[in-house]
Design a protein around this motif. Structure first.
Motif, PDB file in Angstrom:
ATOM      1  N   VAL A   1     -30.738   6.433  35.781  1.00 33.00           N
ATOM      2  CA  VAL A   1     -29.804   5.695  36.638  1.00 33.00           C
ATOM      3  C   VAL A   1     -30.302   5.754  38.084  1.00 33.00           C
ATOM      4  CG1 VAL A   1     -27.414   5.464  37.403  1.00 33.00           C
ATOM      5  CG2 VAL A   1     -27.910   6.305  35.091  1.00 33.00           C
ATOM      6  N   ASN A   2     -30.912   4.673  38.501  1.00 25.45           N
ATOM      7  CA  ASN A   2     -31.449   4.559  39.853  1.00 25.45           C
ATOM      8  C   ASN A   2     -30.419   3.824  40.705  1.00 25.45           C
ATOM      9  OD1 ASN A   2     -32.834   3.879  42.194  1.00 25.45           O
ATOM     10  ND2 ASN A   2     -34.761   3.474  41.143  1.00 25.45           N
ATOM     11  N   GLN A   3     -29.683   4.562  41.515  1.00 26.34           N
ATOM     12  CA  GLN A   3     -28.583   3.963  42.270  1.00 26.34           C
ATOM     13  C   GLN A   3     -29.059   2.895  43.240  1.00 26.34           C
ATOM     14  OE1 GLN A   3     -25.254   6.978  43.180  1.00 26.34           O
ATOM     15  NE2 GLN A   3     -27.079   8.255  43.121  1.00 26.34           N
ATOM     16  N   ALA A   4     -30.231   3.092  43.830  1.00 24.38           N
ATOM     17  CA  ALA A   4     -30.769   2.097  44.763  1.00 24.38           C
ATOM     18  C   ALA A   4     -31.085   0.791  44.037  1.00 24.38           C
ATOM     19  CB  ALA A   4     -32.027   2.647  45.436  1.00 24.38           C
TER      20      ALA A   4
ATOM     21  N   ASN B   1     -34.389   9.965  44.290  1.00 25.97           N
ATOM     22  CA  ASN B   1     -35.408   9.327  45.123  1.00 25.97           C
ATOM     23  C   ASN B   1     -36.001   8.146  44.357  1.00 25.97           C
ATOM     24  OD1 ASN B   1     -37.656   8.550  46.574  1.00 25.97           O
ATOM     25  ND2 ASN B   1     -38.405  10.627  46.945  1.00 25.97           N
ATOM     26  N   PRO B   2     -35.766   6.907  44.802  1.00 27.97           N
ATOM     27  CA  PRO B   2     -36.273   5.730  44.088  1.00 27.97           C
ATOM     28  C   PRO B   2     -37.773   5.771  43.824  1.00 27.97           C
ATOM     29  CG  PRO B   2     -34.738   5.064  45.802  1.00 27.97           C
ATOM     30  CD  PRO B   2     -34.995   6.540  46.004  1.00 27.97           C
ATOM     31  N   ASN B   3     -38.518   6.486  44.656  1.00 30.58           N
ATOM     32  CA  ASN B   3     -39.969   6.584  44.457  1.00 30.58           C
ATOM     33  C   ASN B   3     -40.333   7.377  43.201  1.00 30.58           C
ATOM     34  OD1 ASN B   3     -40.591   5.122  46.806  1.00 30.58           O
ATOM     35  ND2 ASN B   3     -40.468   6.965  48.077  1.00 30.58           N
ATOM     36  N   ASN B   4     -39.357   8.141  42.685  1.00 28.64           N
ATOM     37  CA  ASN B   4     -39.605   8.931  41.482  1.00 28.64           C
ATOM     38  C   ASN B   4     -39.173   8.226  40.196  1.00 28.64           C
ATOM     39  OD1 ASN B   4     -40.556  11.073  43.032  1.00 28.64           O
ATOM     40  ND2 ASN B   4     -38.552  12.036  43.193  1.00 28.64           N
ATOM     41  N   SER B   5     -38.658   7.011  40.313  1.00 31.17           N
ATOM     42  CA  SER B   5     -38.078   6.334  39.142  1.00 31.17           C
ATOM     43  C   SER B   5     -39.088   6.140  38.009  1.00 31.17           C
ATOM     44  CB  SER B   5     -37.488   4.986  39.552  1.00 31.17           C
ATOM     45  OG  SER B   5     -38.478   4.136  40.099  1.00 31.17           O
ATOM     46  N   TRP B   6     -40.374   6.011  38.357  1.00 34.00           N
ATOM     47  CA  TRP B   6     -41.394   5.805  37.321  1.00 34.00           C
ATOM     48  C   TRP B   6     -41.534   7.016  36.389  1.00 34.00           C
ATOM     49  CZ3 TRP B   6     -45.833   8.872  37.015  1.00 34.00           C
ATOM     50  CH2 TRP B   6     -46.048   9.731  38.093  1.00 34.00           C
ATOM     51  N   LEU B   7     -41.074   8.178  36.857  1.00 29.57           N
ATOM     52  CA  LEU B   7     -41.155   9.389  36.032  1.00 29.57           C
ATOM     53  C   LEU B   7     -40.069   9.443  34.968  1.00 29.57           C
ATOM     54  CD1 LEU B   7     -41.793  11.971  38.898  1.00 29.57           C
ATOM     55  CD2 LEU B   7     -43.416  11.387  37.079  1.00 29.57           C
ATOM     56  N   TYR B   8     -39.018   8.674  35.161  1.00 29.01           N
ATOM     57  CA  TYR B   8     -37.867   8.718  34.256  1.00 29.01           C
ATOM     58  C   TYR B   8     -38.120   7.816  33.050  1.00 29.01           C
ATOM     59  CZ  TYR B   8     -35.078  11.233  37.735  1.00 29.01           C
ATOM     60  OH  TYR B   8     -34.579  12.167  38.602  1.00 29.01           O
TER      61      TYR B   8
ATOM     62  N   ASP C   1     -28.732  16.875  42.359  1.00 29.09           N
ATOM     63  CA  ASP C   1     -29.323  16.154  43.497  1.00 29.09           C
ATOM     64  C   ASP C   1     -30.816  16.408  43.628  1.00 29.09           C
ATOM     65  OD1 ASP C   1     -29.298  18.756  44.334  1.00 29.09           O
ATOM     66  OD2 ASP C   1     -27.987  18.436  46.059  1.00 29.09           O
ATOM     67  N   ALA C   2     -31.424  16.993  42.586  1.00 29.41           N
ATOM     68  CA  ALA C   2     -32.865  17.281  42.595  1.00 29.41           C
ATOM     69  C   ALA C   2     -33.526  16.604  41.395  1.00 29.41           C
ATOM     70  CB  ALA C   2     -33.119  18.785  42.558  1.00 29.41           C
ATOM     71  N   ASP C   3     -34.419  15.667  41.649  1.00 32.45           N
ATOM     72  CA  ASP C   3     -35.073  14.940  40.568  1.00 32.45           C
ATOM     73  C   ASP C   3     -35.863  15.857  39.642  1.00 32.45           C
ATOM     74  OD1 ASP C   3     -34.055  12.548  41.416  1.00 32.45           O
ATOM     75  OD2 ASP C   3     -35.862  11.892  42.466  1.00 32.45           O
ATOM     76  N   GLU C   4     -36.501  16.880  40.217  1.00 35.33           N
ATOM     77  CA  GLU C   4     -37.307  17.767  39.381  1.00 35.33           C
ATOM     78  C   GLU C   4     -36.452  18.508  38.363  1.00 35.33           C
ATOM     79  OE1 GLU C   4     -36.680  19.875  43.417  1.00 35.33           O
ATOM     80  OE2 GLU C   4     -37.023  17.836  42.644  1.00 35.33           O
TER      81      GLU C   4
END
Length: 224
Positions: A119-122, A102-109, A75-78
């Protein structure tokens, strides 16, 4: 297939149970004692490791050097990103999947971080909502990993523009392909002179432009 899952929360636990029941060689890593104890009640003890999934020693203990897939679903993007980078860059895992919390972090993936699939659930939910609202009876069966193509299925509406016309008469681009027509109990491989009938189920390979074309000619005409 040998799969390592990092994160034993709801997503990790369900994913582990599903993959295990399908006969995959699985290991799951969890660092929270209470969650680890819960996993031991759901899975064979030899499949569950207690420790930090971003620790190379724990990953090696889980057998990452021979893993086919690593799924970072904490549950932690980092943590998911650190695990992804280690898995791809340090251990050369062929396929790395990571959960975007956090959808705002999707660009890092991205591939630079070792992520093959983020996998961005939003985002997934948004696509489902928009598709349901805008594409009527069109369903995505499979989204291809390369390019912007999908395998889609759509039923021909009784008033559609394509009804009673042959395939060669339809405005289909070279970048799309009608794979099959399901008509009642029959499966038809379409050719140029194959007619399209109301109620046909069309299976096609198309990009976004192709999807719009199919919606235009196979669905109920819109009132102008």
């Amino acid at each position: 297939m040998k799969i390592i899952i990092i994160g034993g929360g709801q997503v990790g636990a369900y994913l582990s149970s599903l993959l295990c029941s399908n006969g995959h060689d699985l290991r799951i890593i969890e660092h929270r004692k209470a969650v680890y104890d819960s996993l031991l009640k759901q899975l064979p003890a030899e499949l569950v490791l207690f420790g930090n999934g971003s620790d190379p020693a724990i990953l090696e203990k889980a057998g990452i050097t021979s893993a086919d897939v690593v799924a970072a679903v904490t549950d932690a993007d980092e943590i998911n990103l650190v695990v992804s980078t280690l898995a791809k860059m340090e251990f050369g895992v062929p396929r790395v999947v990571a959960l975007v919390n956090n959808p705002n972090n999707s660009w890092l993936y991205n591939s630079g971080m070792g992520v093959d699939v983020g996998v961005n659930q939003a985002e997934v939910m948004a696509h489902i909502v928009v598709e349901e609202m805008s594409l009527n009876d069109m369903f995505t069966i499979l989204k291809l990993s390369r390019g912007n193509y999908s395998i889609i299925q759509m039923q021909v509406h009784q008033n559609a523009k394509a009804v009673a016309r042959c395939l060669k008469e339809l405005p289909l681009s070279r970048d799309m392909l009608l794979i099959a027509i399901m008509r009642g109990e029959a499966l038809i491989i379409p050719k140029g002179d194959t007619p399209i009938l109301a109620g046909d189920e069309i299976l096609a390979l198309a990009d976004e432009a192709g999807r719009c074309t199919l919606e235009e000619i196979l669905s109920e005409p819109r009132n102008v």
